[in-house]
Design an enzyme around this catalytic site. Structure first.
Site, PDB file in Angstrom:
ATOM      1  CE  LYS A 228      13.481 -20.268  10.575  1.00 38.27           C
ATOM      2  NZ  LYS A 228      13.592 -19.972  12.026  1.00 38.27           N
ATOM      3  CG  ASP A 233      13.474 -13.878  11.802  1.00 40.75           C
ATOM      4  OD1 ASP A 233      12.593 -13.076  11.427  1.00 40.75           O
ATOM      5  OD2 ASP A 233      13.348 -14.619  12.783  1.00 40.75           O
ATOM      6  CE  LYS A 240      14.687 -12.824  14.968  1.00 42.69           C
ATOM      7  NZ  LYS A 240      14.397 -13.728  16.100  1.00 42.69           N
ATOM      8  CG  ASP A 251      16.075 -17.821  11.390  1.00 41.97           C
ATOM      9  OD1 ASP A 251      16.234 -18.765  12.193  1.00 41.97           O
ATOM     10  OD2 ASP A 251      15.001 -17.205  11.272  1.00 41.97           O
ATOM     11  CG  ASP A 310      10.996 -13.104  15.864  1.00 46.61           C
ATOM     12  OD1 ASP A 310      11.556 -13.422  14.795  1.00 46.61           O
ATOM     13  OD2 ASP A 310      11.605 -13.006  16.946  1.00 46.61           O
ATOM     14  NE  ARG A 314       6.678 -21.335  15.467  1.00 46.37           N
ATOM     15  CZ  ARG A 314       6.832 -21.284  16.791  1.00 46.37           C
ATOM     16  NH1 ARG A 314       5.823 -21.580  17.587  1.00 46.37           N
ATOM     17  NH2 ARG A 314       7.985 -20.932  17.316  1.00 46.37           N
TER      18      ARG A 314
END
Length: 459
Positions: A228, A233, A240, A251, A310, A314
């Site tokens: 990833k 992010d 966030k 991240d 957020d 995935r």
């Protein structure tokens, strides 16, 4: 700066590993002067305790390295790294007292302790250095340490200097160093090549999203690593809070970790065919950002309802995993800083992993214990599959309820590969406070265990 052992081109100070149980015997061998010095300093050989013993002229002539008792050794790792940090600058050599995996751990710990992230800081003070111990494979230890150093450097670099463009360049540099091939699909070309979810996550950022594909090796079993690469992010439109956003330069820790592992593999010329896939994006906010409630169609054809922008990692991994599976490698591994739920479950130090292949899990667990790189198997719990099925689409990227968040994320990823030997790691990629061999900051997790296990995973 590469992490390496030093040649014995100056006076070398013998360093004697001791435990509370062996201290008296070692001191008796060293003589009355060393014994008196240790007693004067109330030295006990506790975990990480260093004692430099001067000769008659005042210069250090010998030193002691405390390994601690069994309880301390069970509760902590890398005693020699703590010793390295505590000793005065100089060149040391390990005297008798360690062998096998304990000696390997001591040598690796020392090198890892010498890591500093000094890209933005001034010169570091002189450190204690180590001659390569006898009976260790110095090239192997150095390759492992430098793979970890690469991982740490990538994670520690702020997003201002480690966006998708910079991450691509770092991978190009690694590929050029080892003669690997690299191809990159960028921006709207992702749509034309059927990577819609990678595009959707990264399209709002100034630096275009991309899929980076590196290949190395022409013979042996095939290993594909997917990492990833969310370089920062914000959370997207489900932004966030500031407290949660502060560490989001990490991240891309999954990408950094697989690249560190790839570096070790290539440095040691392992006989395998390696492929590394990195979806590199920044999850930003603009009028073009993906929205809660959007439904995306993935490379595999599965539709995904976006119930939280957020939960983006995935999504990019899903397209990359579907692509990786089309080639049917012998072993497929993904790594990601994916869920806070994993941290709640096992804390920052353990790397949870998922696999349906019991023999692979057993091999990995054994290697993790051997090299002191802790992992913990989590279940692909099939009854939770219903939690990721929203009804309006095939899959939900952020199931409501808050339970089993790491498991449902892993189940989501599994939907995009039917590979029988797929392994997923939900890592943290960050050391919250300094520990022996692990300064506060970016850290690799699971890579050393995997590297040790590879000869058995890919015979």
């Amino acid at each position: 700066m590469p992490l390496s052992f030093e040649p014995p081109n100056e006076a070398v100070i013998p360093l004697h590993p001791v435990t509370p149980a062996t201290l008296a015997d070692v001191l008796a061998h060293l003589g009355d002067s060393a014994t008196n010095w240790a007693e004067a300093h109330d030295y006990k050989g506790s975990f990480g305790a260093a004692l430099a013993i001067p000769g008659s002229g005042g210069a250090i002539t010998v030193a002691l390295a405390g390994l601690g008792d069994e309880t301390e050794q069970r509760r902590q790792r890398f005693a020699m790294a703590a010793v390295a940090d505590a000793l005065p600058a100089g060149l040391y050599s390990l005297a008798d007292g360690l062998s096998g995996k304990a000696l390997d751990e001591a040598a690796l710990g020392w090198l890892l302790a010498s890591y500093r992230f000094d890209r933005y800081a001034g010169k570091r003070p002189p450190q204690a250095r180590l001659v390569a111990p006898d009976d260790v494979d110095a090239a192997r230890i150095e390759a492992i340490a430098n793979g970890e150093a690469l991982t740490r450097d990538l994670i520690n670099t702020p997003a201002s200097d480690m966006g998708p463009d910079d991450l691509e360049q770092a991978i190009r540099d690694l590929a050029n160093k080892h003669g690997a091939d690299i191809s990159v699909i960028v921006g709207d070309d992702l749509l034309e090549n059927d990577f819609p979810m990678i595009h959707a996550v990264g399209r709002a950022a100034d630096q275009a999203p991309r899929l980076i594909d590196m290949r190395w090796g022409s013979e042996g079993p095939s290993l594909t690593l997917v990492g990833k690469g969310v370089c920062f992010d914000t959370g997207g439109l489900n932004i966030k809070p500031g407290r949660s956003m502060g560490l989001m330069k990490k991240d891309m820790g999954g990408a950094a970790t697989v690249l560190g592992l790839a570096s070790t593999i290539m440095s040691l010329s392992m006989k395998l065919r390696l492929r590394v896939l990195i979806p590199a994006v920044e999850n930003s906010i603009s009028d073009d950002a993906m929205r809660p409630g959007d439904i995306l169609t993935s490379r595999k054809g599965l539709t995904v309802e976006i119930n939280n922008t957020d939960a983006e990692g995935r999504l990019v991994l899903a397209d990359a995993l579907a692509y990786a599976s089309e080639e049917e490698p012998d072993l497929l591994i993904s790594m990601a800083t994916l869920t806070g739920a994993a941290r709640v479950a096992v804390g920052p130090d353990l790397a949870p992993f998922y696999t349906d292949h019991d023999p692979d899990a057993e091999v990995l667990a054994s290697s993790a214990l051997k090299v002191r790189d802790p992992v913990w198997r989590m279940p692909f719990h099939d009854p939770y599959e219903a939690l990721i099925e929203p009804g309006i689409a095939d899959l939900d990227n952020a199931p409501a309820g808050g339970f089993a968040g790491s498991i449902t994320a892993a189940l989501f990823l599994r939907r995009f590969t039917d590979h029988p030997r797929y392994m997923h790691f939900d890592i943290y990629g960050w050391q919250p406070s300094s520990a022996p061999a692990r300064p506060k900051g970016g850290v690799g997790q699971g890579a050393r265990a995997l590297f040790d296990a590879l000869p058995d995973l890919l015979p």
